[in-house]
Design an enzyme around this catalytic site. Structure first.
Site, PDB file in Angstrom:
ATOM      1  N   HIS A   1      -3.362   6.369   4.359  1.00 43.58           N
ATOM      2  CA  HIS A   1      -1.920   6.535   4.571  1.00 43.58           C
ATOM      3  C   HIS A   1      -1.504   7.906   4.032  1.00 43.58           C
ATOM      4  O   HIS A   1      -2.029   8.379   3.024  1.00 43.58           O
ATOM      5  CB  HIS A   1      -1.130   5.499   3.776  1.00 43.58           C
ATOM      6  CG  HIS A   1      -1.093   4.143   4.389  1.00 43.58           C
ATOM      7  ND1 HIS A   1      -1.700   3.820   5.561  1.00 43.58           N
ATOM      8  CD2 HIS A   1      -0.472   2.999   3.963  1.00 43.58           C
ATOM      9  CE1 HIS A   1      -1.467   2.539   5.845  1.00 43.58           C
ATOM     10  NE2 HIS A   1      -0.736   2.027   4.883  1.00 43.58           N
TER      11      HIS A   1
ATOM     12  N   CYS B   1       0.811  -1.220   0.000  1.00 38.93           N
ATOM     13  CA  CYS B   1       0.000   0.000   0.000  1.00 38.93           C
ATOM     14  C   CYS B   1       0.848   1.277   0.000  1.00 38.93           C
ATOM     15  O   CYS B   1       0.575   2.219  -0.734  1.00 38.93           O
ATOM     16  CB  CYS B   1      -0.947   0.001   1.191  1.00 38.93           C
ATOM     17  SG  CYS B   1      -0.153  -0.426   2.752  1.00 38.93           S
TER      18      CYS B   1
END
Lengths: 356, 356
Positions: A287, A174
């Site tokens: 994130h 990710c």
């Protein structure tokens, strides 16, 4: 030891990962991919790890994007088997993942952890399934394309659906996906020599249970209680800590080295210098990353904004000329992305879409 | 226009800010400082902004460290005047800050924001008070020492208590203090050429009200309500965003440029290259910083650990050889520090202690 599935993969993938410096190619699918002999009513799909955070997001993304499928199987561990799920208005029963789960399955989306992928992905590939694997198990295997559709679609040019042969495609980590979605268009214009990344990673990267832990701990702390630590060793509520991935002999944790190594593979540039510091912060599922870029050639801030402004999947935020570098050879960018969506499920479904 | 107080300051400070490369000097106070003619029962002290987060911490630190004082005045805005405080077992009434507040005061600890400092610090200095100012108002004034006691005590060698003359000493910004506490001992051994900093900053840096806002918003979000935004424009609970300091014409916010400029001044090195990305994260009062260091000469990881292990005020955490740099010319360090304590109140009280 190489698995039979990977030996099979090698056959398809020779020369497939050269990085194209032309930004206009980013979303055009290579012609080879669209040649296929798939049934007109769409592929049969399996979702492996369907009850997890990413598994649930697979379903949401498939539905949102009206992914065409003729059938879909919901697979998970024995523990979750028998649960009921609603998807696209129909009721499904979660089935236990077994070696037979892939009979007649065209595309399998895996997100059940590295050990499950190591065990079952080769079985699926042998049965002719194309596996898009969200785990780190095969990412660095030289025969497995590691793909961000907006970045290196050419890496999967030789993977074909409907030819009866299975294949494995890896979804990058990710934090790599989110970083490279922004860094790649700049790299194409003015080669990145070195990249210093510091991450601000969400609970979701450690799964649904970690998100629940953050919520529960936060309630506990607000009530003046001791926070209950199960997934993480440390208090997570109102706190931050180094990413919980195992620490390697060079002092980096695995999450940090993924950014280093996956960037090299995706950019097909073994010389790009990357360092990373990966930190978990108490946010739920997005994130963020502070990325300092050093370029081989000048790239000014306004040009960088223009480039990113035209990139599919990017919204332009903070971009600054780095005052610690001479002239226009450095930029500081701050990138954010939904860890579960673009960082995992959406990217995998985009890969699956490229097969159609 | 230079204030009279600053013209006075200049008299004391010639040549005071040269950076000493000898680590052994870090906590030894220059002899000049201990010559003084202060009353034996200790200095009279004023705390300006005593009701704020840092003001309260001033009191806690003064008490914890048994700072010797013969009297202490609690000063704040008119709004807080009349409030009662207990300190060292005695009751105090908060007084309104006025130009008369500094009559007979030896040391004033200011933490009431830049505009209050700009207005009242010069008045205090004219009255013979030595002001330790926690605001950014005078930090970059070339006549004002900018001091971290463990880092550059020599910068205040010419400031003397008890000689009847006032002076101004600036406390660096919290993120600078926390960064340089760790980076300086390494810089002394093997000159830092360039530093890339990404911060993870706590609510406390924006004051007590920001900490309350984080707590309140978190409760609201957990209850499924819309978070109430007062101090910050964005949701803070379970979120992060660029530091709220004003953004300058170069795209950096003021917090980021403080790290750049204050480092140069404290190290007395106009050539050190620094870039910073400052981010608020939803933690209460500890700042963390990911710091990537490039050195002029090699400095290996083990030596760095040994150096920091011996430094007063430092605990050794993660230190890694930076894989993106050749040989031992780079390190990644991750530093944390209590923003209110070492980042503000403790540092200021340590400065005051150096005057005794």
């Amino acid at each position: 030891m190489e698995s039979p599935a990977l030996a099979l993969q090698r056959h398809f993938l020779t020369g497939s990962s050269c990085f194209s410096p032309k930004p206009s190619l980013s979303l055009r699918l290579p012609a080879a991919i669209v040649r296929m002999s798939l049934r007109e009513d769409g592929p049969s799909v399996s979702v492996v790890g369907v009850t997890g955070a990413v598994g649930q997001e697979f379903l949401s993304v498939l539905s949102d994007r009206s992914f065409p499928y003729r059938s879909i199987r919901m697979l998970a561990s024995k523990r979750s088997a028998g649960k009921h799920l609603t998807f696209d208005g129909r009721d499904y029963v979660v089935e236990e993942l077994t070696p037979d789960s892939f009979d007649g399955v065209d595309i399998a989306l895996f997100s059940a952890g590295g050990s499950i992928s190591k065990l079952f992905a080769p079985i699926a590939v042998e049965k002719g399934t194309i596996v898009v694997d969200n785990s780190s198990a095969f990412r660095m295997d030289e025969n497995v394309p590691l793909v961000i559709p907006e970045v290196n679609p050419e890496a999967m040019v030789h993977v074909k659906l409907g030819c009866g042969k299975g294949a494995l495609i890896a979804n990058p980590n990710c934090s790599t996906i989110i970083c490279l979605m922004a860094a790649t268009p700049l790299h194409r214009r003015s080669k990145v020599k070195r990249m210093v990344v510091s991450t601000y990673q969400a609970a979701s990267g450690a799964g649904a249970a970690a998100m629940e832990e953050l919520e529960q701990q936060t309630r506990e702390v607000l009530e003046g209680k001791e926070p209950t630590c199960k997934i993480f060793k440390q208090q997570y509520a109102f706190n931050l800590f180094s990413h919980n991935a195992p620490v390697l002999s060079n002092g980096y944790n695995e999450e940090e080295m993924k950014l280093v190594k996956e960037t090299r593979k995706i950019w097909n540039d073994m010389n790009v210098k990357v360092t990373a510091t990966c930190i978990r912060v108490p946010v739920m599922r997005a994130h963020a990353e502070s990325v300092n870029l050093q370029f081989e050639n000048p790239l000014d801030e306004d040009t960088a904004k223009d480039i990113l402004g035209e990139c599919p999947g990017c919204g332009v935020g903070r971009i600054r000329r780095d005052v610690s570098q001479d002239g226009d050879y450095g930029l500081d960018i701050f990138v954010c992305g939904d860890q579960i969506r673009k960082g995992a499920a959406l990217n995998a479904v985009q890969i699956a879409e490229m097969l159609l």
